[in-house]
Every structure is written in C-alpha cells, then in structure tokens.
Write a protein that holds these residues in place. Structure first.
Motif, PDB file in Angstrom:
ATOM      1  N   LEU A   1      -0.193   8.453  -9.092  1.00 42.90           N
ATOM      2  CA  LEU A   1      -1.296   7.694  -9.693  1.00 42.90           C
ATOM      3  C   LEU A   1      -0.793   6.384 -10.302  1.00 42.90           C
ATOM      4  O   LEU A   1      -1.390   5.327 -10.104  1.00 42.90           O
ATOM      5  CB  LEU A   1      -1.971   8.552 -10.767  1.00 42.90           C
ATOM      6  CG  LEU A   1      -3.237   7.978 -11.376  1.00 42.90           C
ATOM      7  CD1 LEU A   1      -4.344   7.942 -10.329  1.00 42.90           C
ATOM      8  CD2 LEU A   1      -3.682   8.819 -12.554  1.00 42.90           C
TER       9      LEU A   1
ATOM     10  N   TRP B   1       2.643  14.655  -1.830  1.00 44.08           N
ATOM     11  CA  TRP B   1       1.314  14.731  -2.450  1.00 44.08           C
ATOM     12  C   TRP B   1       0.488  13.506  -2.060  1.00 44.08           C
ATOM     13  O   TRP B   1      -0.729  13.589  -1.895  1.00 44.08           O
ATOM     14  CB  TRP B   1       1.468  14.827  -3.965  1.00 44.08           C
ATOM     15  CG  TRP B   1       0.235  15.249  -4.675  1.00 44.08           C
ATOM     16  CD1 TRP B   1      -0.221  16.521  -4.812  1.00 44.08           C
ATOM     17  CD2 TRP B   1      -0.713  14.407  -5.336  1.00 44.08           C
ATOM     18  NE1 TRP B   1      -1.396  16.516  -5.527  1.00 44.08           N
ATOM     19  CE2 TRP B   1      -1.724  15.240  -5.864  1.00 44.08           C
ATOM     20  CE3 TRP B   1      -0.814  13.027  -5.541  1.00 44.08           C
ATOM     21  CZ2 TRP B   1      -2.810  14.749  -6.582  1.00 44.08           C
ATOM     22  CZ3 TRP B   1      -1.894  12.537  -6.250  1.00 44.08           C
ATOM     23  CH2 TRP B   1      -2.879  13.392  -6.758  1.00 44.08           C
TER      24      TRP B   1
ATOM     25  N   PRO C   1      -6.903  14.768  -3.449  1.00 42.81           N
ATOM     26  CA  PRO C   1      -5.916  15.126  -4.473  1.00 42.81           C
ATOM     27  C   PRO C   1      -6.134  16.566  -4.916  1.00 42.81           C
ATOM     28  O   PRO C   1      -7.265  17.048  -4.879  1.00 42.81           O
ATOM     29  CB  PRO C   1      -6.233  14.176  -5.636  1.00 42.81           C
ATOM     30  CG  PRO C   1      -7.216  13.203  -5.129  1.00 42.81           C
ATOM     31  CD  PRO C   1      -7.874  13.796  -3.938  1.00 42.81           C
TER      32      PRO C   1
ATOM     33  N   PHE D   1      -4.392  20.026  -7.556  1.00 45.12           N
ATOM     34  CA  PHE D   1      -3.482  20.406  -8.639  1.00 45.12           C
ATOM     35  C   PHE D   1      -2.674  21.635  -8.251  1.00 45.12           C
ATOM     36  O   PHE D   1      -2.374  22.468  -9.100  1.00 45.12           O
ATOM     37  CB  PHE D   1      -4.267  20.707  -9.918  1.00 45.12           C
ATOM     38  CG  PHE D   1      -5.150  19.589 -10.371  1.00 45.12           C
ATOM     39  CD1 PHE D   1      -4.755  18.277 -10.179  1.00 45.12           C
ATOM     40  CD2 PHE D   1      -6.360  19.828 -10.986  1.00 45.12           C
ATOM     41  CE1 PHE D   1      -5.547  17.223 -10.598  1.00 45.12           C
ATOM     42  CE2 PHE D   1      -7.163  18.787 -11.414  1.00 45.12           C
ATOM     43  CZ  PHE D   1      -6.756  17.477 -11.219  1.00 45.12           C
TER      44      PHE D   1
ATOM     45  N   ILE E   1       1.719  14.161  -9.978  1.00 44.24           N
ATOM     46  CA  ILE E   1       0.445  13.443  -9.925  1.00 44.24           C
ATOM     47  C   ILE E   1       0.552  12.120 -10.677  1.00 44.24           C
ATOM     48  O   ILE E   1       0.088  11.081 -10.200  1.00 44.24           O
ATOM     49  CB  ILE E   1      -0.681  14.329 -10.495  1.00 44.24           C
ATOM     50  CG1 ILE E   1      -0.892  15.522  -9.562  1.00 44.24           C
ATOM     51  CG2 ILE E   1      -1.963  13.541 -10.662  1.00 44.24           C
ATOM     52  CD1 ILE E   1      -1.810  16.576 -10.109  1.00 44.24           C
TER      53      ILE E   1
ATOM     54  N   ALA F   1      -9.524  20.438  -5.625  1.00 48.94           N
ATOM     55  CA  ALA F   1      -8.431  20.190  -6.575  1.00 48.94           C
ATOM     56  C   ALA F   1      -8.233  21.383  -7.507  1.00 48.94           C
ATOM     57  O   ALA F   1      -7.121  21.865  -7.686  1.00 48.94           O
ATOM     58  CB  ALA F   1      -8.725  18.923  -7.382  1.00 48.94           C
ATOM     59  N   ILE F   2      -9.339  21.897  -8.088  1.00 48.27           N
ATOM     60  CA  ILE F   2      -9.217  22.999  -9.045  1.00 48.27           C
ATOM     61  C   ILE F   2      -8.927  24.305  -8.323  1.00 48.27           C
ATOM     62  O   ILE F   2      -8.187  25.151  -8.817  1.00 48.27           O
ATOM     63  CB  ILE F   2     -10.485  23.133  -9.902  1.00 48.27           C
ATOM     64  CG1 ILE F   2     -10.714  21.832 -10.640  1.00 48.27           C
ATOM     65  CG2 ILE F   2     -10.358  24.278 -10.886  1.00 48.27           C
ATOM     66  CD1 ILE F   2     -11.810  21.889 -11.629  1.00 48.27           C
TER      67      ILE F   2
ATOM     68  N   MET G   1      -1.996   5.356  -5.438  1.00 51.51           N
ATOM     69  CA  MET G   1      -2.331   6.380  -4.450  1.00 51.51           C
ATOM     70  C   MET G   1      -2.597   5.732  -3.099  1.00 51.51           C
ATOM     71  O   MET G   1      -3.283   4.711  -3.018  1.00 51.51           O
ATOM     72  CB  MET G   1      -3.559   7.167  -4.916  1.00 51.51           C
ATOM     73  CG  MET G   1      -3.245   8.172  -6.001  1.00 51.51           C
ATOM     74  SD  MET G   1      -4.697   8.733  -6.899  1.00 51.51           S
ATOM     75  CE  MET G   1      -5.416   9.868  -5.747  1.00 51.51           C
TER      76      MET G   1
ATOM     77  N   GLY H   1     -13.645  17.366  -2.683  1.00 49.10           N
ATOM     78  CA  GLY H   1     -13.119  16.682  -3.865  1.00 49.10           C
ATOM     79  C   GLY H   1     -12.618  17.567  -4.984  1.00 49.10           C
ATOM     80  O   GLY H   1     -11.655  18.317  -4.806  1.00 49.10           O
ATOM     81  N   PRO H   2     -13.274  17.501  -6.142  1.00 48.20           N
ATOM     82  CA  PRO H   2     -12.777  18.182  -7.342  1.00 48.20           C
ATOM     83  C   PRO H   2     -12.696  19.698  -7.182  1.00 48.20           C
ATOM     84  O   PRO H   2     -11.831  20.331  -7.777  1.00 48.20           O
ATOM     85  CB  PRO H   2     -13.816  17.838  -8.405  1.00 48.20           C
ATOM     86  CG  PRO H   2     -14.525  16.662  -7.889  1.00 48.20           C
ATOM     87  CD  PRO H   2     -14.480  16.709  -6.410  1.00 48.20           C
ATOM     88  N   PHE H   3     -13.600  20.279  -6.376  1.00 46.32           N
ATOM     89  CA  PHE H   3     -13.571  21.734  -6.192  1.00 46.32           C
ATOM     90  C   PHE H   3     -12.293  22.152  -5.483  1.00 46.32           C
ATOM     91  O   PHE H   3     -11.677  23.152  -5.815  1.00 46.32           O
ATOM     92  CB  PHE H   3     -14.797  22.196  -5.413  1.00 46.32           C
ATOM     93  CG  PHE H   3     -16.064  21.974  -6.164  1.00 46.32           C
ATOM     94  CD1 PHE H   3     -16.458  22.864  -7.155  1.00 46.32           C
ATOM     95  CD2 PHE H   3     -16.846  20.867  -5.929  1.00 46.32           C
ATOM     96  CE1 PHE H   3     -17.603  22.647  -7.877  1.00 46.32           C
ATOM     97  CE2 PHE H   3     -17.999  20.647  -6.649  1.00 46.32           C
ATOM     98  CZ  PHE H   3     -18.382  21.543  -7.631  1.00 46.32           C
TER      99      PHE H   3
END
Lengths: 287, 322
Positions: free
Chosen positions: B240, B43, B53, B55, B236, B110-111, B244, B106-108
């Motif tokens: 973290l 990861w 990163p 999930f 994760i 990740a989700i 990282m 990024g976050p998009f």
C-alpha cells in the motif's frame, strides 16, 4: 437430554453472534463499509466491563449502560475522523482503514489490559432449571438482552421514521439526499449504533467468556461466517444463521473439540458459497 | 535500457557481493528484506493487479513453514527440496480455496481469507499429534546463512522481474481491466474467473516457499510464528505504501518498512502493530496510490507503462518523419 442441553447452549451462544452480526450487517448495508474493527470494538467492550465490574467494584448494570454508549462514541469518532473521508473511494480502501483501526485497537487493548485473559466470576452466577435442563443465569440473561436488542433494532429499521431514512440511504443514497435526508448524519448514527451493538455484545459475553485483546479476531471471523451463511445485507438471514451456527459450534465442539468446531463453521460457509452464494435468506446483493 | 532494468542490474550486483563483505547483522537484515520483498510482490499480484486484496497471505506462509519443517524433521530432507515441495503444497491449498473464496467480491473475499488463516492457525495448534501444537517444532540451526540468503535473493528478484514482465504484457492489462471494472472486462471477452483463480494460485506459491525458508532460517516454528498477524499487516503496508499494482511499489515499500521495522521493532515492540496501523491509515487517507505514484506525479520518475512509452515514441517518430 444431552442433545437438548447442547441445543439450548448453542441457541444461547447464537444470540450473541446475532447481536454482533446484525451490527456489522447494518453498517455494511448503509455505508457499504465492512467494519473489520467490529470484533475489536466488542473485545474493548468486554475488557472495559471487566475493569468496571472487577476493577472499580461497580455493579454490572453500570457497565451495561456505560460501555455500549462508550463504544458508540468510539464508532462515531472512527466514522467522522476516518471513514467519512474515504467513503466515496473503492470499498477496499475503507476496509484497509478499518483493518488498520483493528490493529490499533488490539495494540491499545494489550497496552491497557495486558495480553492475558480476564474473567468476571460471580456476576449473574448460578443456574435455573429450564425445560428440565440447568441453564446458567448469565447466559440466559445475555441471550435475552442480545435477542431483544437485535429484534428491537430490526423493528426500528422496518417501522420508524429513522429506520426508513436508514433504509433509503442504504438503497438509494442520491434519492435519499434529494428527499431531504441528511446522508452524513444517518451514516454517522448508523456507525455509532453498530459499534454500540458490538460493545453491548462485549458486555454480555464478559461474564461467561474469558476476554483477552485477541478476542476480536475470533469473533469477527464467526460474525463474518454468520453474514455469509445468512445472506449479505439480510437482517432476518443474519438472525437465523447466527442461531444455526451457534448450535453447530456447540455440537461440533462437544463431539470433535473446539478447534474442529471453528473449522466446521468455515466449512459450512465454504459449502454455502459453493452451493448457494447468496446465502439462506439473501437477495443476492451485488457488491 | 530502461530505468527499472538498470536498477535491477545494479541491485543484483550489490546482492551478489554483499554476503562476502558485510557483517552477520547486515546479512540477517537483508534476509528479512528479501522475505518482505518476495511476500510483497506476491500479494501485489492478486491485491494490486487483479484488484483482490486479502488478509490471508499468512495462510500460505504458515502452511509452507509447517510443510517444510515437517518434511525436514520426518524425512531428513534438505531444506531446499523441502522449500520447493512447500511451494507445491501452496498450490494444492490455493486451488480449492481460490475456486471457493473468489466467488466473494472485494471486502468479503478479503475477510474470508483472514478467517481461513485463523482456522489453519487453530488447526496447527489443535492437531498436536503432527505439529506438536503450541510447543512448536525445532529444526537443526543453520550455521551459514549465505545459501538461504542467495535462495531468498533469487526469489525476490524473480518476483520483481516477473512483475516487470507482467506490467508490460497483455496479461497484466487484462488483470488491470478486472481490477477497474470486472463486469466490463467480462463483456470484453476476458476470462475473469479463470484469470483471477490463476493469479491467486500464482500468488500463493512464493509465500509458501518463503514460509518454509523462514522456518529453516529461524530453526523453529510454532502456530503464532507461522500465522503471525504482523507478517500479514507488514506485507499489506509494504504494498500500500509503495503503490498497489506498480512494478517498483513493493520494493520501495519493503525497504521503507524494513528500516521502520528495524528502528521500531527493536525499541518499541509493544506498539509496533499500532504504529504500522497508523502508517496504513495515513497511506489510505493521503496517498492511496502509494509513494511510486507520488514520485511519478512529481516527475521524479517517468510516467506510464514502459510498453506504452515505447509505442508513444514510435508514433512520435513516425509523425515527425511523415
């Protein structure tokens, strides 16, 4: 007739997705924070509704008022205690924080309500004929409230002073600040509003869905597909995509089963990403 | 010899001797530690170095577990080739996923990966003609854990050494450039898309192999076990907390989390997830760069990348003699 019945059922489902996705989109637009715990706030709202109506034997409208206020307060606290302190760091930090909040909420919900499913039989029971099809009153009412609130929030963003302040913070925070807008206050209120919308969606789905602490994970995934298909940061895009995906899920579920239906939503999302990455009505937000 | 490599040699020696002297409890604890180390380093490649990163690592872990278990059950294959073929399945799955999902930032991203994991879990549950759905698949139990112990140890060490090599290579620098500023990296002529997708695919191989080995180790697999959210969360938290995009971070984090796991999971299983969540929030608020960076700041560990230190030493010598 069957096709019409499925269509209506899909649109009614899409209304709930719209309310949820609009709250998520609102928070993202203003703060550039993806609230991963959004689905879990919805789950807490749904389970709290079950406790209020079935547990305390209070009328449903009490939950309809108390629960969204409660989740808005929860969102406000999350924002003030945690998110506000990391808002200037890379987006991924706030995402990791909301991911952690999500697991804490799931864990808390399991401790409070247990791991099983809870329903609310008898609330808004019965059905009425609509366009020659029998439609459940609970679903029709929840659709009406969900779409009403989603459209009201949209109107507020476009037409009111508060809405203008929210949009200016989302488009140019520095300029908003020198125009005398309190960025912190707008962000706190936006997070509370978004969390309140998620909580309301929870109250609305409690009578028709079986709720459990893991409900949030299933809904955040769908709300996320809605936002991607509709276009990131686009309010009308999210509304349109929510209805489309609701219909798609109901048709898919009827013909291929629920498992394939969920996978189908994701296939559509992947296809949109490959063919039109900015979504149906998106303007191509650079993140 | 550098601090890191010296450490690796000592750890390797302990690992080699341990299964012949330790109790079953220690061996099984170490097996889980190796699993976390291997998952953490994988990861770390995409999440720590490339700055993406996500999930959804359980996507590959769970797929590997099912591919391995089905190969062993249906063809009577030995667990080792089954694990290697699972790694191949991880690649086959990661190629289209990487191509599509990495269009998200990024976050998009990740989700989106979280959603992929949930969809695959639903498929494992729904395709009960193949996977037996919620009943799960039962494999013949392992009598001797040592062979699997050594294979997992090998994977953990390979990931550690691979990360050490990456950290001192041009490739590692390119990935860090993507993490810090993707547009600038692109402008410098770094093939950002190609490198991101390749890193993503590389980071999928070992989790798939480990998933298959985990199924062998448990001699059982069902959808909630294969796609267990706690596996994701723990991985994760490991990276973290450790740091990282560092060489030692995932190792430090894995040791820490394994001990936490052992203390909490057995005594308070009902609040384990929440406690790991609290740990992650603590790390995000107070030490977003992890324990390893904290140790460097306190000068308990040498700072900077080993290759840069060597260059600095060379220049210092040249300046002194010149």
């Amino acid at each position: 007739m069957l096709a019409l019945e499925l269509l209506i059922s899909g649109i009614l489902l899409g209304g709930l997705y719209a309310l949820m996705a609009c709250g998520l989109n609102l928070i993202f637009g203003v703060m550039r924070v993806i609230n991963f715990a959004h689905g879990d706030i919805l789950a807490v709202g749904a389970l709290a509704t079950v406790s209020i109506v079935a547990g305390q034997a209070l009328p449903y409208w009490v939950a309809l008022i108390v629960v969204p206020l409660g989740t808005a307060l929860l969102g406000f606290l999350i924002q003030v205690v945690i998110i506000r302190r990391i808002i200037d760091q890379p987006m991924i930090m706030s995402l990791l924080a909301t991911y952690a909040i999500s697991t804490i909420l799931v864990n808390a919900a399991i401790l409070i309500w247990g791991g099983g499913f809870h329903g609310l039989p008898g609330v808004l029971a019965g059905s009425i004929p609509f366009l020659g099809v029998n439609v459940s009153i609970a679903r029709l009412a929840s659709f009406a409230v969900a779409m009403g609130v989603s459209l009201a929030v949209w109107w507020m963003l476009e037409r009111t002073r508060f809405g203008r302040a929210v949009r200016s913070v989302s488009q140019a925070p520095e300029l908003a600040l020198i125009s005398g807008i309190s960025i912190d206050q707008i962000r706190n209120l936006t997070f509370a509003l978004g969390a309140g919308m998620a909580g309301l969606a929870g109250v609305l789905l409690a009578p028709t869905f079986a709720s459990d602490p893991q409900l949030g994970a299933r809904f955040i995934v769908k709300a996320f597909a809605v936002i991607i298909v509709g276009g990131m940061g686009s309010y009308p895009g999210a509304l349109l995509a929510a209805l489309l995906l609701g219909v798609l899920e109901v048709y898919g579920g009827f013909w291929f089963g629920q498992v394939i239906a969920t996978a189908l939503l994701y296939l559509v999302m992947l296809a949109v990403l490959l063919v039109r990455p900015r979504g149906l009505l998106g303007v191509g937000v650079r993140v | 010899m550098s601090f890191t490599l010296l450490f690796a040699v000592v750890a390797a020696a302990i690992t080699a001797v341990l299964p012949f002297v330790a109790t079953d409890y220690i061996i099984s604890f170490t097996v889980q530690l190796f699993i976390f180390v291997a998952l953490g380093y994988s990861w770390n490649l995409i999440g720590g170095y490339a700055g993406y990163p996500h999930f959804g690592q359980v996507t590959f872990f769970g797929t590997g577990a099912y591919v391995g278990a089905l190969l062993m059950l249906n063809t009577g294959m030995h667990w080792l080739p089954a694990a290697l073929l699972s790694g191949l399945a991880g690649i086959v799955l990661a190629v289209p996923l990487g191509g599509a999902m990495l269009r998200l930032k990024g976050p998009f991203f990740a989700i989106g990966m979280f959603g992929i994991a949930r969809v695959l879990e639903a498929l494992a549950m729904g395709l009960d003609g193949i996977t037996d759905g919620g009943t799960g698949l039962y494999l013949p139990p392992m009598r001797d854990l040592r062979p699997i112990y050594f294979v997992l140890a090998g994977l953990a060490f390979a990931m550690f050494l691979g990360t050490y090599w990456l950290d001192n290579s041009r490739l590692g620098l390119k990935l860090l450039a993507i993490r810090e500023d993707e547009v600038a990296a692109d402008a410098l002529g770094i093939q950002t898309t190609k490198l991101k997708v390749l890193t993503f695919i590389t980071s999928a191989i070992v989790p798939a192999i480990v998933g298959s080995l985990y199924a062998t180790y448990l001699s059982f697999i069902d959808p909630p076990t294969a796609f267990f959210p706690a596996t994701e969360l723990t991985t994760i938290a490991i990276v973290l907390l450790g740091g990282m995009g560092t060489v030692l971070g995932p190792l430090v984090g894995a040791v820490l989390l394994s001990v936490v796991n052992e203390l909490l999971w057995s005594r308070f299983p009902e609040i384990y997830l929440g406690l790991v969540g609290v740990l992650i929030i603590f790390a995000v608020l107070y030490m977003p760069r992890g324990l390893v960076s904290l140790a460097v700041k306190q000068r308990w560990m040498p700072s900077g990348r080993a290759s840069f230190r060597r260059h600095a030493e060379l220049h210092k010598d040249a300046a002194a003699h010149g």
